[in-house]
Motif scaffolding. Structure first.
Motif, PDB file in Angstrom:
ATOM      1  N   GLN A  31       0.825  -1.200   0.000  1.00  9.33           N
ATOM      2  CA  GLN A  31       0.000   0.000   0.000  1.00  9.33           C
ATOM      3  C   GLN A  31       0.870   1.265   0.000  1.00  9.33           C
ATOM      4  N   TYR A  32       1.932   1.250   0.800  1.00  9.04           N
ATOM      5  CA  TYR A  32       2.832   2.402   0.927  1.00  9.04           C
ATOM      6  C   TYR A  32       3.505   2.723  -0.404  1.00  9.04           C
ATOM      7  N   PHE A  33       4.039   1.708  -1.072  1.00  7.37           N
ATOM      8  CA  PHE A  33       4.781   1.945  -2.311  1.00  7.37           C
ATOM      9  C   PHE A  33       3.871   2.138  -3.518  1.00  7.37           C
ATOM     10  N   ALA A  34       2.626   1.664  -3.413  1.00 10.02           N
ATOM     11  CA  ALA A  34       1.660   1.913  -4.501  1.00 10.02           C
ATOM     12  C   ALA A  34       1.442   3.411  -4.676  1.00 10.02           C
ATOM     13  N   GLN A  35       1.488   4.133  -3.560  1.00 10.34           N
ATOM     14  CA  GLN A  35       1.323   5.582  -3.615  1.00 10.34           C
ATOM     15  C   GLN A  35       2.491   6.266  -4.323  1.00 10.34           C
ATOM     16  N   LYS A  36       3.622   5.548  -4.459  1.00  8.20           N
ATOM     17  CA  LYS A  36       4.795   6.067  -5.150  1.00  8.20           C
ATOM     18  C   LYS A  36       4.891   5.518  -6.568  1.00  8.20           C
ATOM     19  N   GLY A  37       3.838   4.791  -6.984  1.00 10.71           N
ATOM     20  CA  GLY A  37       3.812   4.244  -8.333  1.00 10.71           C
ATOM     21  C   GLY A  37       4.625   2.978  -8.506  1.00 10.71           C
ATOM     22  N   ILE A  38       4.927   2.298  -7.395  1.00 11.50           N
ATOM     23  CA  ILE A  38       5.721   1.070  -7.433  1.00 11.50           C
ATOM     24  C   ILE A  38       4.777  -0.122  -7.366  1.00 11.50           C
ATOM     25  N   SER A  39       4.961  -1.076  -8.240  1.00 11.26           N
ATOM     26  CA  SER A  39       4.039  -2.210  -8.342  1.00 11.26           C
ATOM     27  C   SER A  39       4.222  -3.184  -7.179  1.00 11.26           C
ATOM     28  N   THR A  40       3.239  -4.069  -7.028  1.00 16.13           N
ATOM     29  CA  THR A  40       3.311  -5.100  -5.992  1.00 16.13           C
ATOM     30  C   THR A  40       4.532  -5.982  -6.201  1.00 16.13           C
ATOM     31  N   GLU A  41       4.774  -6.382  -7.437  1.00 17.96           N
ATOM     32  CA  GLU A  41       5.925  -7.250  -7.733  1.00 17.96           C
ATOM     33  C   GLU A  41       7.238  -6.566  -7.359  1.00 17.96           C
ATOM     34  N   GLU A  42       7.357  -5.290  -7.698  1.00 13.18           N
ATOM     35  CA  GLU A  42       8.572  -4.549  -7.353  1.00 13.18           C
ATOM     36  C   GLU A  42       8.714  -4.398  -5.840  1.00 13.18           C
ATOM     37  N   THR A  43       7.596  -4.166  -5.169  1.00 14.50           N
ATOM     38  CA  THR A  43       7.630  -4.013  -3.715  1.00 14.50           C
ATOM     39  C   THR A  43       8.111  -5.286  -3.038  1.00 14.50           C
ATOM     40  N   LEU A  44       7.597  -6.427  -3.475  1.00 10.17           N
ATOM     41  CA  LEU A  44       8.004  -7.695  -2.880  1.00 10.17           C
ATOM     42  C   LEU A  44       9.496  -7.945  -3.090  1.00 10.17           C
ATOM     43  N   ALA A  45      10.003  -7.548  -4.247  1.00  5.47           N
ATOM     44  CA  ALA A  45      11.437  -7.693  -4.507  1.00  5.47           C
ATOM     45  C   ALA A  45      12.258  -6.778  -3.603  1.00  5.47           C
ATOM     46  N   ILE A  46      11.760  -5.566  -3.382  1.00  6.01           N
ATOM     47  CA  ILE A  46      12.436  -4.619  -2.486  1.00  6.01           C
ATOM     48  C   ILE A  46      12.496  -5.181  -1.068  1.00  6.01           C
ATOM     49  N   LEU A  47      11.388  -5.715  -0.598  1.00  7.21           N
ATOM     50  CA  LEU A  47      11.349  -6.277   0.752  1.00  7.21           C
ATOM     51  C   LEU A  47      12.307  -7.449   0.891  1.00  7.21           C
ATOM     52  N   HIS A  48      12.302  -8.336  -0.107  1.00 11.26           N
ATOM     53  CA  HIS A  48      13.181  -9.508  -0.061  1.00 11.26           C
ATOM     54  C   HIS A  48      14.646  -9.094   0.025  1.00 11.26           C
ATOM     55  N   THR A  49      14.987  -8.002  -0.644  1.00 10.77           N
ATOM     56  CA  THR A  49      16.364  -7.522  -0.670  1.00 10.77           C
ATOM     57  C   THR A  49      16.754  -6.805   0.607  1.00 10.77           C
TER      58      THR A  49
END
Length: 403
Positions: free
Chosen positions: A215-233
């Motif tokens: 939800q937080y990164f969606a507001q920045k235009g970042i997709s769910t897939e990209e967000t999950l990759a960011i978290l994993h990293t």
């Protein structure tokens, strides 16, 4: 130091010094001697623990440059840091205050960001990965399961702490974009933290961290897939062997659960807990464990009954006060004891969990960072104390032997 299975070091939280001048002076007097014993002809990594004041001091250009020059002159480097204890950790009563300020506060956020900025500059040019271990959100007994005031609840604390953590995540993304360095926040489950064990950590990661971050990164235009990759990293687990052993968790099971949940391990903290078998000579063993009831740190106890159920105590003195013959078969005590000792007279340790964890890691490495963490030398019973630098070198040598 480099091993075939990752970088190995020990955590400097064993050394006193809440301001940088004091802590640096201890490092200067200790590390060259230790390095000469365990890594004489090769660079040695340092697991750097900085209290909040020390992090402020080291952020000053003069102090930072002096430290960098010292690292270079002594063939040492920093690749991992301990950002769990914010304040006093030696010669004070720490207990539950090891979590303060917790992840619901801006102080914890700013301290952690400051630490990451330091780590980004300290990482050697040929290393692109670094990590900082941290508190499992908060101390659970500061919060209530239910309350008329929702701001007092465990759910509120967990949600707020997760939201605050995303502010650090923003900084890690910016550091990666600016420098190419991949830094991760390594959350360390421990007894009586909001996140105590692998089950609670995975549940938090899946039910709080991922949805809130999406939800937080969606507001920045970042997709769910990209967000999950960011978290994993960038948001990973600190696998403290002592803590999982106290919770009677099997290393193989934990590693498999984390892999199935697609959660990375930032580092293994190689540590050992006390184990008490009450099925024989119980009264003698009760007297033996009572020697470890000291006033500085929390020593949580998880007791196993004959039927396989468990009973938990917030500190060792409470378990001792509640002791009844035949009530429990075994205690696991959160007391970080020297790695290279398996038996402490009538008591034993969870050393076998270290052996099992590193055997799994050797077969299929699941992290690049290995950090020895025994910080209780000063509060051990006198008969098991030996000179500190010698003890650290013995621990490093023992782990190198396993690897």
């Amino acid at each position: 130091m480099k091993t075939p299975f990752g970088l190995l070091t020990y955590c400097s939280n064993i050394h006193p010094g809440e301001d940088w001048k004091h802590h640096f002076s201890v490092l200067q007097s200790s590390i060259p001697e230790i390095k000469n014993s365990v890594s004489k002809d090769a660079p040695m990594g340092i697991g750097l623990r900085l209290a909040n004041q020390a992090s402020l001091d080291l952020s000053e250009t003069t102090n930072f440059e002096a430290f960098q020059n010292w690292l270079s002159a002594n063939d040492c480097y920093v690749f991992t840091m301990n950002g769990f204890p914010y304040g006093g950790f030696h010669d004070v009563v720490v207990k539950d205050q090891v979590h303060a300020p917790d992840w619901t506060t801006n102080d914890r956020v700013q301290y952690t960001i400051r630490m990451f900025k330091l780590l980004a500059k300290l990482l050697p040019a040929d290393m692109q990965e670094g990590g900082i271990s941290t508190s499992p959100l908060s101390y659970r007994f500061w919060w209530k399961i239910e309350s008329k005031n929702p701001l007092e609840t465990l759910h509120h604390a967990t949600t707020l702490a997760t939201q605050k953590m995303l502010l650090v995540l923003d900084e890690l993304i910016a550091i990666k974009e600016a420098t190419g360095k991949v830094l991760h926040l390594d959350i360390e489950p421990e007894p009586d933290g909001i996140l105590e064990n692998s089950t609670e950590f995975i549940t938090w990661y899946e039910d709080y961290l991922r949805p809130i971050a999406i939800q937080y990164f969606a507001q920045k235009g970042i997709s769910t897939e990209e967000t999950l990759a960011i978290l994993h990293t960038h948001i990973q687990l600190c696998y403290d062997v002592c803590h999982f052993a106290v919770s009677y968790e099997k290393p193989k099971v934990v590693v498999e659960k984390l892999a199935k949940a697609n959660i990375a391990v930032g580092k293994i903290q190689i540590s050992s807990a006390i184990k008490v078998n009450f099925t024989n000579d119980a009264e003698t063993k009760l007297k033996a464990i009572a020697q470890y009831d000291e006033a500085s740190y929390l020593h949580q106890v998880i007791a196993r009954k004959a039927d396989g159920t468990f009973e938990k105590y917030q500190d060792l003195n409470l378990a001792i006060e509640d002791y009844q013959t035949g009530k429990h078969e075994e205690w696991r005590v959160h007391f970080h004891v020297p790695l290279f000792i398996e038996q402490y007279g009538e008591l034993s340790s969870t050393q076998s969990d270290i052996v099992d964890t590193l055997a799994i890691h050797k077969q299929k490495p699941f992290t690049n960072h290995l950090e020895i963490e025994t910080y209780t030398w000063g509060v051990l019973p006198p008969e098991v104390q030996v000179p500190l630098n010698e003890s650290i070198a013995r621990e490093v040598t023992w782990v190198k032997g396993l690897l």
